[in-house]
Scaffold this motif. Structure first.
Motif, PDB file in Angstrom:
ATOM      1  N   MET A  89       0.839  -1.211   0.000  1.00 49.94           N
ATOM      2  CA  MET A  89       0.000   0.000   0.000  1.00 49.94           C
ATOM      3  C   MET A  89       0.870   1.256   0.000  1.00 49.94           C
ATOM      4  N   GLY A  90       1.897   1.260   0.839  1.00 50.35           N
ATOM      5  CA  GLY A  90       2.806   2.407   0.860  1.00 50.35           C
ATOM      6  C   GLY A  90       3.541   2.564  -0.453  1.00 50.35           C
ATOM      7  N   PHE A  91       3.983   1.447  -1.024  1.00 49.99           N
ATOM      8  CA  PHE A  91       4.673   1.479  -2.310  1.00 49.99           C
ATOM      9  C   PHE A  91       3.755   2.011  -3.405  1.00 49.99           C
ATOM     10  N   PHE A  92       2.490   1.566  -3.390  1.00 50.07           N
ATOM     11  CA  PHE A  92       1.505   2.044  -4.361  1.00 50.07           C
ATOM     12  C   PHE A  92       1.340   3.556  -4.258  1.00 50.07           C
ATOM     13  N   TYR A  93       1.279   4.067  -3.035  1.00 55.48           N
ATOM     14  CA  TYR A  93       1.123   5.504  -2.837  1.00 55.48           C
ATOM     15  C   TYR A  93       2.323   6.278  -3.386  1.00 55.48           C
ATOM     16  N   VAL A  94       3.522   5.795  -3.084  1.00 61.38           N
ATOM     17  CA  VAL A  94       4.734   6.495  -3.533  1.00 61.38           C
ATOM     18  C   VAL A  94       4.841   6.486  -5.049  1.00 61.38           C
ATOM     19  N   VAL A  95       4.708   5.322  -5.680  1.00 58.22           N
ATOM     20  CA  VAL A  95       4.872   5.276  -7.136  1.00 58.22           C
ATOM     21  C   VAL A  95       3.702   5.944  -7.850  1.00 58.22           C
ATOM     22  N   GLY A  96       2.509   5.914  -7.231  1.00 59.77           N
ATOM     23  CA  GLY A  96       1.369   6.632  -7.803  1.00 59.77           C
ATOM     24  C   GLY A  96       1.610   8.136  -7.807  1.00 59.77           C
ATOM     25  N   CYS A  97       2.147   8.644  -6.708  1.00 60.24           N
ATOM     26  CA  CYS A  97       2.481  10.078  -6.647  1.00 60.24           C
ATOM     27  C   CYS A  97       3.566  10.431  -7.656  1.00 60.24           C
ATOM     28  N   LEU A  98       4.572   9.580  -7.763  1.00 64.79           N
ATOM     29  CA  LEU A  98       5.641   9.849  -8.726  1.00 64.79           C
ATOM     30  C   LEU A  98       5.115   9.772 -10.165  1.00 64.79           C
ATOM     31  N   PHE A  99       4.171   8.875 -10.421  1.00 66.35           N
ATOM     32  CA  PHE A  99       3.557   8.795 -11.748  1.00 66.35           C
ATOM     33  C   PHE A  99       2.810  10.089 -12.065  1.00 66.35           C
ATOM     34  N   MET A 100       2.027  10.574 -11.104  1.00 70.48           N
ATOM     35  CA  MET A 100       1.278  11.807 -11.341  1.00 70.48           C
ATOM     36  C   MET A 100       2.228  12.997 -11.512  1.00 70.48           C
ATOM     37  N   LEU A 101       3.294  13.034 -10.737  1.00 75.11           N
ATOM     38  CA  LEU A 101       4.271  14.113 -10.885  1.00 75.11           C
ATOM     39  C   LEU A 101       4.970  14.028 -12.239  1.00 75.11           C
ATOM     40  N   HIS A 102       5.224  12.819 -12.698  1.00 72.10           N
ATOM     41  CA  HIS A 102       5.862  12.627 -13.999  1.00 72.10           C
ATOM     42  C   HIS A 102       4.954  13.139 -15.118  1.00 72.10           C
ATOM     43  N   LEU A 103       3.656  12.920 -14.976  1.00 70.87           N
ATOM     44  CA  LEU A 103       2.707  13.410 -15.991  1.00 70.87           C
ATOM     45  C   LEU A 103       2.637  14.923 -15.997  1.00 70.87           C
ATOM     46  N   ASP A 104       2.637  15.526 -14.801  1.00 67.46           N
ATOM     47  CA  ASP A 104       2.504  16.975 -14.678  1.00 67.46           C
ATOM     48  C   ASP A 104       3.831  17.707 -14.809  1.00 67.46           C
ATOM     49  N   GLY A 105       4.927  16.988 -14.684  1.00 73.37           N
ATOM     50  CA  GLY A 105       6.237  17.623 -14.779  1.00 73.37           C
ATOM     51  C   GLY A 105       6.666  18.323 -13.511  1.00 73.37           C
ATOM     52  N   GLY A 106       6.090  17.971 -12.374  1.00 78.11           N
ATOM     53  CA  GLY A 106       6.439  18.612 -11.106  1.00 78.11           C
ATOM     54  C   GLY A 106       7.617  17.939 -10.434  1.00 78.11           C
ATOM     55  N   ASN A 107       7.977  18.482  -9.285  1.00 79.17           N
ATOM     56  CA  ASN A 107       9.059  17.922  -8.481  1.00 79.17           C
ATOM     57  C   ASN A 107       8.477  17.195  -7.278  1.00 79.17           C
ATOM     58  N   PRO A 108       9.115  16.097  -6.837  1.00 75.55           N
ATOM     59  CA  PRO A 108       8.615  15.386  -5.657  1.00 75.55           C
ATOM     60  C   PRO A 108       8.647  16.281  -4.422  1.00 75.55           C
ATOM     61  N   SER A 109       7.610  16.189  -3.608  1.00 78.42           N
ATOM     62  CA  SER A 109       7.553  16.915  -2.350  1.00 78.42           C
ATOM     63  C   SER A 109       7.569  15.904  -1.213  1.00 78.42           C
ATOM     64  N   PHE A 110       7.476  16.403  -0.001  1.00 77.43           N
ATOM     65  CA  PHE A 110       7.446  15.520   1.165  1.00 77.43           C
ATOM     66  C   PHE A 110       6.224  14.611   1.115  1.00 77.43           C
ATOM     67  N   ARG A 111       5.118  15.123   0.581  1.00 77.51           N
ATOM     68  CA  ARG A 111       3.872  14.360   0.481  1.00 77.51           C
ATOM     69  C   ARG A 111       4.068  13.086  -0.322  1.00 77.51           C
ATOM     70  N   THR A 112       4.945  13.129  -1.307  1.00 81.50           N
ATOM     71  CA  THR A 112       5.191  11.966  -2.152  1.00 81.50           C
ATOM     72  C   THR A 112       5.709  10.790  -1.328  1.00 81.50           C
ATOM     73  N   PHE A 113       6.504  11.072  -0.329  1.00 82.43           N
ATOM     74  CA  PHE A 113       7.167  10.012   0.425  1.00 82.43           C
ATOM     75  C   PHE A 113       6.477   9.664   1.740  1.00 82.43           C
ATOM     76  N   ILE A 114       5.245  10.140   1.927  1.00 79.57           N
ATOM     77  CA  ILE A 114       4.445   9.759   3.094  1.00 79.57           C
ATOM     78  C   ILE A 114       4.203   8.251   3.076  1.00 79.57           C
ATOM     79  N   GLY A 115       4.157   7.654   1.898  1.00 82.22           N
ATOM     80  CA  GLY A 115       3.960   6.213   1.774  1.00 82.22           C
ATOM     81  C   GLY A 115       5.082   5.403   2.402  1.00 82.22           C
ATOM     82  N   GLY A 116       6.192   6.037   2.703  1.00 81.14           N
ATOM     83  CA  GLY A 116       7.288   5.342   3.363  1.00 81.14           C
ATOM     84  C   GLY A 116       6.972   4.953   4.796  1.00 81.14           C
ATOM     85  N   ILE A 117       6.027   5.653   5.427  1.00 81.75           N
ATOM     86  CA  ILE A 117       5.659   5.347   6.810  1.00 81.75           C
ATOM     87  C   ILE A 117       5.055   3.942   6.925  1.00 81.75           C
ATOM     88  N   PRO A 118       4.020   3.602   6.115  1.00 85.65           N
ATOM     89  CA  PRO A 118       3.532   2.215   6.220  1.00 85.65           C
ATOM     90  C   PRO A 118       4.552   1.184   5.754  1.00 85.65           C
TER      91      PRO A 118
END
Length: 155
Positions: A89-118
């Motif tokens: 679940m945590g991995f899904f959250y992290v890679v999902g955020c990175l996928f969305m950032l990749h589509l939008d061209g943004g930079n990873p934020s702290f929110r992206t790595f919240i999935g590391g907690i679980p």
């Protein structure tokens, strides 16, 4: 359709999560169907029995039976589906955020790595399961303490 590495990892994580969730459901339903041990209804019995087992203190036959049940539960391969599902679940959250950032061209934020907690939490759960599973060796060597009813029957 090319989703890129983050999209492919997101889909893979979703598929793995569904299969692990199924394993967790099977494991939990098996635990719910069986008859519970009388010591399992007492508050703190789990911790007390495992502490006695770790220290190799004498235990009553009921405590040995309950400890054997706890060790068997921790040794079940399906038990490890719980931390694996949490990790996924945590991995899904992290890679999902990175996928969305990749589509939008943004930079990873702290929110992206919240999935590391679980993900970290699941590693702790797996380590705890492994510690209990290793107590099987102690279980075979634990001395049996006679109960009061056994002593009365002998006398």
């Amino acid at each position: 359709m090319n989703l890129g590495i983050w999209g492919d990892l997101t889909i893979l994580a979703a598929v793995v999560e569904i299969s692990l969730a199924t394993c967790v459901f099977v494991y939990i339903s098996r635990l719910e169907k069986r008859r519970s041990h009388p010591l399992g209804d007492q508050l703190g019995a789990h911790k007390a029995v495992l502490a006695k087992l770790r220290k190799r203190e004498p235990m009553t036959q009921d405590e040995i039976d309950y400890a054997a049940e706890l060790v068997a539960d921790a040794r079940s391969p399906l038990a490890y589906a719980i931390p694996a599902a949490l990790f996924t679940m945590g991995f899904f959250y992290v890679v999902g955020c990175l996928f969305m950032l990749h589509l939008d061209g943004g930079n990873p934020s702290f929110r992206t790595f919240i999935g590391g907690i679980p993900m970290l939490t699941s590693m702790n759960i797996a380590a705890q399961l492994r510690r209990v599973a290793r107590l099987r060796r102690n279980l075979q060597q634990v001395p049996v303490k006679a109960t009061e009813s056994d002593e009365l029957a002998i006398a």
